[in-house]
Write an enzyme that holds these catalytic residues in place. Sequence first.
Site, PDB file in Angstrom:
ATOM      1  N   CYS A  38       0.746  -1.162   0.507  1.00 13.99           N
ATOM      2  CA  CYS A  38       0.125   0.110  -0.057  1.00 13.99           C
ATOM      3  C   CYS A  38       1.012   0.909  -0.028  1.00 13.99           C
ATOM      4  CB  CYS A  38      -0.906  -0.653   1.094  1.00 13.99           C
ATOM      5  SG  CYS A  38      -1.273   1.306   1.965  1.00 13.99           S
ATOM      6  N   SER A  40       0.794   3.559   1.971  1.00 16.45           N
ATOM      7  CA  SER A  40       1.589   3.893   3.252  1.00 16.45           C
ATOM      8  C   SER A  40       2.466   3.222   3.750  1.00 16.45           C
ATOM      9  CB  SER A  40       0.145   3.882   4.331  1.00 16.45           C
ATOM     10  OG  SER A  40      -0.549   4.331   4.425  1.00 16.45           O
ATOM     11  N   HIS A  43       5.460   5.567   2.030  1.00 20.91           N
ATOM     12  CA  HIS A  43       5.402   6.551   3.214  1.00 20.91           C
ATOM     13  C   HIS A  43       6.231   6.639   4.023  1.00 20.91           C
ATOM     14  CE1 HIS A  43       2.337   9.058   0.966  1.00 20.91           C
ATOM     15  NE2 HIS A  43       1.514   8.544   1.442  1.00 20.91           N
ATOM     16  N   HIS A  60       1.166  -3.756   5.834  1.00 15.61           N
ATOM     17  CA  HIS A  60      -0.210  -3.779   7.124  1.00 15.61           C
ATOM     18  C   HIS A  60      -1.225  -4.471   6.046  1.00 15.61           C
ATOM     19  CE1 HIS A  60       0.418  -0.799   4.783  1.00 15.61           C
ATOM     20  NE2 HIS A  60      -1.222  -0.433   4.983  1.00 15.61           N
ATOM     21  N   CYS A 168      -6.367  -3.908   4.751  1.00 17.65           N
ATOM     22  CA  CYS A 168      -6.411  -2.262   4.703  1.00 17.65           C
ATOM     23  C   CYS A 168      -7.209  -1.423   3.329  1.00 17.65           C
ATOM     24  CB  CYS A 168      -4.903  -1.861   4.471  1.00 17.65           C
ATOM     25  SG  CYS A 168      -4.670   0.207   4.323  1.00 17.65           S
TER      26      CYS A 168
HETATM   27  N1  APR Z   1      -5.693  13.977  -8.455  1.00 18.42           N
HETATM   28  C1  APR Z   1      -6.470  13.018  -8.837  1.00 18.42           C
HETATM   29  N2  APR Z   1      -5.574  12.009  -9.103  1.00 18.42           N
HETATM   30  C2  APR Z   1      -4.090  11.632  -7.851  1.00 18.42           C
HETATM   31  C3  APR Z   1      -3.800  13.133  -7.757  1.00 18.42           C
HETATM   32  C4  APR Z   1      -4.274  14.265  -8.546  1.00 18.42           C
HETATM   33  N3  APR Z   1      -3.768  15.535  -7.989  1.00 18.42           N
HETATM   34  N4  APR Z   1      -2.445  13.247  -7.640  1.00 18.42           N
HETATM   35  C5  APR Z   1      -2.633  11.147  -7.504  1.00 18.42           C
HETATM   36  N5  APR Z   1      -3.594  11.008  -8.014  1.00 18.42           N
HETATM   37  C6  APR Z   1      -3.706   9.594  -8.244  1.00 18.42           C
HETATM   38  C7  APR Z   1      -2.817   8.492  -8.531  1.00 18.42           C
HETATM   39  O1  APR Z   1      -2.642   8.485 -10.256  1.00 18.42           O
HETATM   40  C8  APR Z   1      -3.343   7.381  -7.329  1.00 18.42           C
HETATM   41  O2  APR Z   1      -3.998   6.142  -8.738  1.00 18.42           O
HETATM   42  O3  APR Z   1      -4.719   9.490  -6.535  1.00 18.42           O
HETATM   43  C9  APR Z   1      -3.762   7.771  -6.552  1.00 18.42           C
HETATM   44  C10 APR Z   1      -3.377   7.066  -5.147  1.00 18.42           C
HETATM   45  O4  APR Z   1      -3.130   5.811  -5.083  1.00 18.42           O
HETATM   46  P1  APR Z   1      -2.116   4.563  -4.462  1.00 18.42           P
HETATM   47  O5  APR Z   1      -0.757   6.073  -4.973  1.00 18.42           O
HETATM   48  O6  APR Z   1      -2.894   3.608  -5.059  1.00 18.42           O
HETATM   49  O7  APR Z   1      -2.429   4.961  -3.177  1.00 18.42           O
HETATM   50  P2  APR Z   1      -3.436   4.343  -1.951  1.00 18.42           P
HETATM   51  O8  APR Z   1      -2.619   3.200  -1.070  1.00 18.42           O
HETATM   52  O9  APR Z   1      -4.565   4.087  -2.346  1.00 18.42           O
HETATM   53  O10 APR Z   1      -3.789   5.865  -0.773  1.00 18.42           O
HETATM   54  C11 APR Z   1      -4.055   6.806  -0.604  1.00 18.42           C
HETATM   55  O11 APR Z   1      -4.590   6.692   0.766  1.00 18.42           O
HETATM   56  O12 APR Z   1      -4.534   5.292   2.662  1.00 18.42           O
HETATM   57  C12 APR Z   1      -4.084   6.296   2.302  1.00 18.42           C
HETATM   58  O13 APR Z   1      -1.890   6.498   3.040  1.00 18.42           O
HETATM   59  C13 APR Z   1      -2.235   6.113   2.132  1.00 18.42           C
HETATM   60  O14 APR Z   1      -2.585   8.607   1.663  1.00 18.42           O
HETATM   61  C14 APR Z   1      -2.056   7.443   1.189  1.00 18.42           C
HETATM   62  C15 APR Z   1      -3.883   7.527   0.778  1.00 18.42           C
HETATM   63 ZN    ZN Z   2      -1.921   0.727   3.389  1.00 15.60          ZN
END
Ligand code: APR
Ligand code: ZN
Length: 366
Positions: A38, A40, A43, A60, A168
Amino acid sequence: MRAAGLEKFHTPLVVEEVEIEEPRAGEVLVRLAASGVCRSDLHVQEERSPVGHVPMVLGHEGAGFVEQVGPGVGGVAPGDPVVIALYGPCGTCDDCRAGDIADCWSQTRQNNALGLMPDGSTRLSLRGQPVRPMVGSGSLAEYSVVREAQVVKIHPEIPLEAACLAGCGVTTGIGAALNIARVELGSSVAVLGCGGVGLNVVQGARIAGARRILALDTQSSKLDLAANLGATDGILIGPETDPVEEIQRRVPGGVDYAFEVIGRPQVVRQAFESTRAGGTAVMVGSPPAGESIPIDGRLLFSDRRLLGCTGGGNIPQRDVPRIMDLYRRGELKLEELIGQRLELDDVNRAFEALVEGELARSVVQI
Ligand code: APR
Ligand code: ZN
Ligand code: ZN
């Protein structure tokens, strides 16, 4: 056992031998079969998470089988298939006893978030030094010792590579829609950021019966996935696109619910501004510590609500079985979220994929 350890921030994970102790009272030894990776986790690697610490076994979002139980464990037995939930409530604080289990913020829960048992110990060590499992889970490993409150028994027919996602991403996304926002039948929803978590907000909104589900992302592959999972509209965000305008153009006046699922304060603002008067915005993504969310006070004055959300307000023993039931009935798609399957030795490729951002989830088969 072998585990994917983060020895230093900003360095690749090292798959190495980590010592693991037997489960003590109230603890369960789980043999992992699958773990999602994920954002996180990334991060933590990039030193941007309050739950990060080194050395740490990352992961996780795990599922596997109970291998051994410590004294006093009654809810699970060796051989049971389980999901390791994002966190285990303490069960004894005022919040837990009042049923507000998702709001438990006891010392036990805080330690759990930091990868420590209630007494501050850990069951893992590397060359004599204690190692923490991320959020008490540390699922990118062959085994993990977790508190009983953190494991949820699941139906044996559910493939563990799908079940692990309930650790998660799925629980957080579905919970944000159903537990936190409580999306209503016939409503309009915008999801800003359709990654592993956001796609499950889309699914949660569909399950709740939303009439209009707008998916927004900077990657077109994510919009295709969102359409497959129930989004009615896809909005590709380029450098010049104003998401608020695009949302308001499709749903004049604004949406009933908007979700930020990235972790960027500016996008939280966009989500808030795209709700109608009386609407609800939920920040699902985890923003960097210390950053403020810039919102216009007049918009908040118009009966709008901006809600926070950690892990989708999930109560593991209630929500994981619900999610598994939805999956078994075909109402929730899980396999569709898996963009690639990897061996533990290739775990760093999952982190590269997160940086590239094209896949919803990478699942490590252990
Ligand atoms: N506008 C729209 N979408 C965006 C933008 C933006 N400006 N910037 C990034 N994205 C999209 C990315 O292309 C990606 O598909 O946001 C999505 C983020 O998804 P992931 O990287 O897969 O992250 P994810 O595991 O879904 O977690 C998202 O939730 O639990 C929290 O820590 C985690 O902060 C994180 C968030
Ligand atoms: Zn997570
Ligand atoms: Zn509690």
